[in-house]
Design an enzyme around this catalytic site. Structure first.
Site, short mmCIF file in Angstrom:
data_model
loop_
_atom_site.label_atom_id
_atom_site.label_comp_id
_atom_site.label_asym_id
_atom_site.label_seq_id
_atom_site.Cartn_x
_atom_site.Cartn_y
_atom_site.Cartn_z
CB CYS A 266 -0.97 -0.05 1.18
SG CYS A 266 -2.39 1.04 0.98
CD GLU B 154 -0.62 -5.77 5.75
OE1 GLU B 154 -0.46 -6.39 4.68
OE2 GLU B 154 -0.75 -4.53 5.82
CG HIS C 103 -3.43 -3.60 3.47
ND1 HIS C 103 -2.34 -3.03 4.07
CD2 HIS C 103 -4.12 -2.58 2.91
CE1 HIS C 103 -2.35 -1.72 3.89
NE2 HIS C 103 -3.43 -1.42 3.18
#
Lengths: 231, 81
Positions: free
Chosen positions: A86, A205, A203
């Site tokens: 990002c 994660e 994302h």
């Protein structure tokens, strides 16, 4: 298996990244402040998501001129794996480690949703946990994720297999509806020439625990762990 | 002292969604005949340098290093005393 996550003023996903790396790698990454002049000796450097410097001037522009960046460039050129998620992706393009630029979403809306990603290169350290053309669900949350590069650069990226991830529908088709931000050729993530630097807008994660609603992205980190442990 | 006035604009051919939104709003407000609205940035920098050529070279370096992303943006510099 050593990793570092760089923290800029305005980073806000660094803890999620630390949790993900710790959970898969079994060891906590070192947090490095952007004002430091050198990085520790690690196998993986991560530029996390967030809004470094409030996205003033351009997303990632000011962070890209931080003191620590000289060492990021040095390590990237020497072959250390560098992952930018990002805002981290925006910073990597501003540094020039990846070509192109991230512009305001074509819709002008901030998008915060789950998207489908198609794995278009599964030979990199970051994506080897998947099969080619696997479709993976992953969250996005950004206002400036519209990937732009000139036609010659786009052709070169595709020709060299450097488009790692694209926005697609559930069947893996690259439709305009599946593209959350207007990115050229549905590009969600790209690699550098040597394949050791990856930038992506989504994302991963944030989609590795059942509590997240799905674990599709855990394989990113598991693939990285396998690659880096083999080094 | 000199003042540099810097205009940063998107290159031709680069989609400008903010410009498009402004264009749409203008036509909604009844302004006809409006086309190709482009949004850019305006930056002012005060300089201690008084030599015009050196000041311009310095501001160009600032634009190339930070103020403009030359992948997608052009810049114009205007110097005034």
């Amino acid at each position: 298996m050593k990793s570092a996550v760089i923290v800029f003023p305005g980073s806000n996903r660094e803890r999620d990244m630390v949790t993900a790396l710790h959970s898969v790698f079994g060891s906590a990454p070192e947090l490095v402040w952007h004002g430091d002049s050198t990085l520790p000796d690690v196998d993986l450097v991560v530029l996390p998501g967030g809004f470094s410097y409030g996205d003033y001037l351009r997303c990632g522009a000011i962070a890209a001129r931080s003191p620590v960046i000289a060492d990021v460039v040095r390590k990237a050129k020497a072959g250390t794996r560098v992952l930018g998620v990002c805002n981290g992706f925006q910073i990597l393009t501003e540094i020039g480690l990846l070509p192109g630029a991230l512009m305001r979403n074509a819709s002008l809306r901030f998008v915060c949703q789950l998207v489908n990603l198609r794995i278009d290169n599964n030979e990199s350290a970051f994506t080897r946990g998947y099969r080619l053309h696997d479709v993976v669900r992953c969250p996005v949350a950004h206002g400036d994720g519209n990937y732009f590069a000139d036609e010659a650069t786009l052709d070169r990226l595709e020709g060299e297999g450097r488009v790692a991830l694209r926005y697609c529908d559930e069947r893996g088709e690259l439709t305009a509806d599946a593209n959350p931000n207007g990115s050229q050729r549905n590009i969600a993530g790209i690699l550098n020439e040597n394949g050791n630097v990856l930038g992506l807008m989504p994302h991963p994660e944030n989609f590795i625990e059942p509590l997240h609603g799905g674990t599709d992205c855990r394989r990113f980190f598991e693939g990285m762990a396998e690659t880096l442990e083999a080094v | 002292m000199m003042k540099a006035k810097i205009k940063v604009t998107l290159k031709r051919g680069v989609l400008d969604p903010q410009g498009k939104a402004i264009e749409h709003a203008l036509s909604t407000l009844g302004f006809g005949g409006v086309d190709e609205v482009r949004q850019g940035k305006y930056i002012e920098v005060e300089l201690e340098e008084t030599d015009e050529a050196r000041a311009r070279a310095e501001v160009e370096a600032m634009c190339e290093t930070l103020l403009a992303n030359t992948v997608i943006e052009n810049y114009e510099i205007e110097l005034a005393r």
